[in-house]
Scaffold this motif. Structure first.
Motif, PDB file in Angstrom:
ATOM      1  N   SER A   1      27.230 -28.367  15.537  1.00  0.00           N
ATOM      2  CA  SER A   1      26.834 -27.392  16.547  1.00  0.00           C
ATOM      3  C   SER A   1      25.600 -26.589  16.166  1.00  0.00           C
ATOM      4  CB  SER A   1      27.983 -26.411  16.809  1.00  0.00           C
ATOM      5  OG  SER A   1      29.138 -27.105  17.200  1.00  0.00           O
ATOM      6  N   SER A   2      25.098 -26.792  15.002  1.00  0.00           N
ATOM      7  CA  SER A   2      23.925 -26.070  14.532  1.00  0.00           C
ATOM      8  C   SER A   2      22.722 -26.375  15.413  1.00  0.00           C
ATOM      9  CB  SER A   2      23.628 -26.507  13.088  1.00  0.00           C
ATOM     10  OG  SER A   2      22.358 -26.071  12.666  1.00  0.00           O
ATOM     11  N   THR A   3      21.816 -25.412  15.506  1.00  0.00           N
ATOM     12  CA  THR A   3      20.577 -25.627  16.254  1.00  0.00           C
ATOM     13  C   THR A   3      19.529 -26.354  15.413  1.00  0.00           C
ATOM     14  OG1 THR A   3      19.661 -23.482  15.577  1.00  0.00           O
ATOM     15  CG2 THR A   3      20.965 -23.540  17.627  1.00  0.00           C
ATOM     16  N   LEU A   4      19.778 -26.490  14.143  1.00  0.00           N
ATOM     17  CA  LEU A   4      18.833 -27.156  13.245  1.00  0.00           C
ATOM     18  C   LEU A   4      18.771 -28.647  13.568  1.00  0.00           C
ATOM     19  CD1 LEU A   4      17.065 -26.400  10.761  1.00  0.00           C
ATOM     20  CD2 LEU A   4      18.988 -27.085   9.330  1.00  0.00           C
ATOM     21  N   PRO A   5      17.581 -29.215  13.723  1.00  0.00           N
ATOM     22  CA  PRO A   5      17.501 -30.655  13.982  1.00  0.00           C
ATOM     23  C   PRO A   5      18.207 -31.446  12.873  1.00  0.00           C
ATOM     24  CG  PRO A   5      15.368 -29.616  14.350  1.00  0.00           C
ATOM     25  CD  PRO A   5      16.248 -28.578  13.708  1.00  0.00           C
ATOM     26  N   PRO A   6      19.013 -32.447  13.228  1.00  0.00           N
ATOM     27  CA  PRO A   6      19.786 -33.189  12.226  1.00  0.00           C
ATOM     28  C   PRO A   6      18.945 -33.757  11.080  1.00  0.00           C
ATOM     29  CG  PRO A   6      20.568 -33.722  14.407  1.00  0.00           C
ATOM     30  CD  PRO A   6      19.328 -32.889  14.591  1.00  0.00           C
ATOM     31  N   ARG A   7      17.767 -34.258  11.361  1.00  0.00           N
ATOM     32  CA  ARG A   7      16.920 -34.811  10.306  1.00  0.00           C
ATOM     33  C   ARG A   7      16.547 -33.731   9.292  1.00  0.00           C
ATOM     34  NH1 ARG A   7      11.891 -35.338   8.644  1.00  0.00           N
ATOM     35  NH2 ARG A   7      11.263 -37.317   7.722  1.00  0.00           N
TER      36      ARG A   7
ATOM     37  N   LEU B   1      13.670 -16.514   1.422  1.00  0.00           N
ATOM     38  CA  LEU B   1      12.440 -17.221   1.769  1.00  0.00           C
ATOM     39  C   LEU B   1      11.273 -16.242   1.722  1.00  0.00           C
ATOM     40  CD1 LEU B   1      13.678 -19.249   4.868  1.00  0.00           C
ATOM     41  CD2 LEU B   1      13.127 -20.163   2.610  1.00  0.00           C
ATOM     42  N   SER B   2      10.151 -16.708   1.244  1.00  0.00           N
ATOM     43  CA  SER B   2       8.936 -15.896   1.277  1.00  0.00           C
ATOM     44  C   SER B   2       8.471 -15.755   2.724  1.00  0.00           C
ATOM     45  CB  SER B   2       7.834 -16.549   0.439  1.00  0.00           C
ATOM     46  OG  SER B   2       7.430 -17.774   1.050  1.00  0.00           O
ATOM     47  N   ASP B   3       7.645 -14.752   2.984  1.00  0.00           N
ATOM     48  CA  ASP B   3       7.074 -14.593   4.323  1.00  0.00           C
ATOM     49  C   ASP B   3       6.294 -15.836   4.721  1.00  0.00           C
ATOM     50  OD1 ASP B   3       8.135 -12.040   4.545  1.00  0.00           O
ATOM     51  OD2 ASP B   3       6.269 -11.039   3.948  1.00  0.00           O
ATOM     52  N   GLN B   4       5.593 -16.415   3.758  1.00  0.00           N
ATOM     53  CA  GLN B   4       4.784 -17.613   4.027  1.00  0.00           C
ATOM     54  C   GLN B   4       5.665 -18.790   4.452  1.00  0.00           C
ATOM     55  OE1 GLN B   4       2.381 -18.850   0.680  1.00  0.00           O
ATOM     56  NE2 GLN B   4       1.740 -20.739   1.686  1.00  0.00           N
ATOM     57  N   THR B   5       6.752 -19.018   3.747  1.00  0.00           N
ATOM     58  CA  THR B   5       7.641 -20.133   4.090  1.00  0.00           C
ATOM     59  C   THR B   5       8.379 -19.864   5.395  1.00  0.00           C
ATOM     60  OG1 THR B   5       7.852 -20.706   1.753  1.00  0.00           O
ATOM     61  CG2 THR B   5       9.523 -21.593   3.242  1.00  0.00           C
ATOM     62  N   TRP B   6       8.807 -18.623   5.614  1.00  0.00           N
ATOM     63  CA  TRP B   6       9.458 -18.270   6.882  1.00  0.00           C
ATOM     64  C   TRP B   6       8.529 -18.587   8.051  1.00  0.00           C
ATOM     65  CZ3 TRP B   6      14.153 -17.020   8.653  1.00  0.00           C
ATOM     66  CH2 TRP B   6      14.267 -16.415   9.903  1.00  0.00           C
TER      67      TRP B   6
ATOM     68  N   ARG C   1       7.777 -25.021  13.626  1.00  0.00           N
ATOM     69  CA  ARG C   1       8.600 -25.990  14.362  1.00  0.00           C
ATOM     70  C   ARG C   1      10.024 -25.518  14.643  1.00  0.00           C
ATOM     71  NH1 ARG C   1       6.997 -31.522  11.800  1.00  0.00           N
ATOM     72  NH2 ARG C   1       9.148 -32.091  12.203  1.00  0.00           N
ATOM     73  N   LEU C   2      10.434 -24.431  14.012  1.00  0.00           N
ATOM     74  CA  LEU C   2      11.802 -23.943  14.182  1.00  0.00           C
ATOM     75  C   LEU C   2      11.790 -22.535  14.760  1.00  0.00           C
ATOM     76  CD1 LEU C   2      13.338 -24.985  10.711  1.00  0.00           C
ATOM     77  CD2 LEU C   2      13.328 -26.311  12.833  1.00  0.00           C
ATOM     78  N   ASP C   3      12.695 -22.271  15.697  1.00  0.00           N
ATOM     79  CA  ASP C   3      12.814 -20.915  16.227  1.00  0.00           C
ATOM     80  C   ASP C   3      13.701 -20.078  15.292  1.00  0.00           C
ATOM     81  OD1 ASP C   3      15.546 -21.448  16.882  1.00  0.00           O
ATOM     82  OD2 ASP C   3      15.041 -21.949  18.955  1.00  0.00           O
ATOM     83  N   ASP C   4      13.924 -18.825  15.640  1.00  0.00           N
ATOM     84  CA  ASP C   4      14.689 -17.939  14.761  1.00  0.00           C
ATOM     85  C   ASP C   4      16.106 -18.445  14.507  1.00  0.00           C
ATOM     86  OD1 ASP C   4      12.541 -16.232  14.453  1.00  0.00           O
ATOM     87  OD2 ASP C   4      13.278 -14.737  15.882  1.00  0.00           O
ATOM     88  N   ARG C   5      16.782 -18.927  15.548  1.00  0.00           N
ATOM     89  CA  ARG C   5      18.141 -19.450  15.348  1.00  0.00           C
ATOM     90  C   ARG C   5      18.132 -20.663  14.422  1.00  0.00           C
ATOM     91  NH1 ARG C   5      21.384 -19.149  21.109  1.00  0.00           N
ATOM     92  NH2 ARG C   5      21.427 -16.878  21.194  1.00  0.00           N
ATOM     93  N   GLN C   6      17.165 -21.528  14.570  1.00  0.00           N
ATOM     94  CA  GLN C   6      17.074 -22.706  13.707  1.00  0.00           C
ATOM     95  C   GLN C   6      16.799 -22.296  12.266  1.00  0.00           C
ATOM     96  OE1 GLN C   6      14.119 -24.614  16.225  1.00  0.00           O
ATOM     97  NE2 GLN C   6      15.567 -26.299  16.608  1.00  0.00           N
ATOM     98  N   ARG C   7      15.957 -21.290  12.080  1.00  0.00           N
ATOM     99  CA  ARG C   7      15.701 -20.824  10.713  1.00  0.00           C
ATOM    100  C   ARG C   7      16.944 -20.166  10.127  1.00  0.00           C
ATOM    101  NH1 ARG C   7       9.836 -17.984  11.358  1.00  0.00           N
ATOM    102  NH2 ARG C   7      10.862 -17.251  13.266  1.00  0.00           N
ATOM    103  N   MET C   8      17.703 -19.479  10.946  1.00  0.00           N
ATOM    104  CA  MET C   8      18.977 -18.923  10.468  1.00  0.00           C
ATOM    105  C   MET C   8      19.926 -20.051  10.065  1.00  0.00           C
ATOM    106  SD  MET C   8      19.608 -15.784  13.155  1.00  0.00           S
ATOM    107  CE  MET C   8      21.139 -15.220  12.386  1.00  0.00           C
ATOM    108  N   ASP C   9      20.037 -21.069  10.924  1.00  0.00           N
ATOM    109  CA  ASP C   9      20.889 -22.212  10.585  1.00  0.00           C
ATOM    110  C   ASP C   9      20.401 -22.911   9.318  1.00  0.00           C
ATOM    111  OD1 ASP C   9      22.983 -22.138  12.474  1.00  0.00           O
ATOM    112  OD2 ASP C   9      21.775 -23.157  13.989  1.00  0.00           O
TER     113      ASP C   9
END
Length: 171
Positions: free
Chosen positions: A54-60, A125-130, A136-144
């Protein structure tokens, strides 16, 4: 092996209920090991299943992150199971090898690997990596992403501590 998988014929009703949603729990050493603590298994697996289904993170991306965690943590069990899952998501053998080396050819895959490495080393995560993940990822995907890395780091810790062995490695 410190904590042997509990044979299914020794599971009580709470273990059966805790593992009932999982595919082939009686032949999976990790799940059979969790059967020793049904309440923990039920609580943890609800979270883990969310991350897998159910995660928003792309499976790959999820599988690349999990493989990097498994490699860094030396979790042969996690690595073995997620190599197959990564391949099912289209990840190639060369890309899997690049995860181990920490040098993917794809620019975004490098950001994903760097993100796992930062979380493993600094618990953030550093600000740069975030920001780079945000390309390519929205906030929910980065949380996931953060929760996936943390979950699989925990699983690697548990599997390594308990001595969970690959199913085909049993004697």
């Amino acid at each position: 092996m410190r904590l042997a998988p509990l044979p299914a014929d020794q599971w009580d009703d709470s273990a059966h209920r805790a593992l009932s949603a999982m595919r082939d729990p009686d032949t999976n050493n990790a799940l059979s090991t969790l059967a020793h603590h049904p309440a923990l298994a039920k609580a943890f697996l609800r979270f883990n299943v969310h991350l897998l289904t159910s995660s928003t993170l792309p499976p790959r991306i999820r599988e690349l992150a999990i493989l990097r965690v498994a490699h860094r943590r030396g979790s042969a069990y996690e690595w073995s199971h997620h190599v197959a899952m990564a391949k099912a998501e289209g990840v190639t053998d060369d890309e899997i090898a690049a995860v181990q080396q920490g040098r993917p050819a794809d620019e975004f895959d490098r950001v994903v690997i760097a993100g796992v490495d930062e979380l493993e080393e600094k618990s953030q995560l550093s600000d740069q990596t975030w920001a780079a993940l945000g390309v390519r990822l929205d906030d929910r995907q980065r949380m996931d992403f953060v929760f996936t890395v943390g979950c699989y780091a925990l699983l690697a810790m548990a599997f390594n501590t308990f001595g969970v062995q690959l199913e085909n490695a049993e004697h």
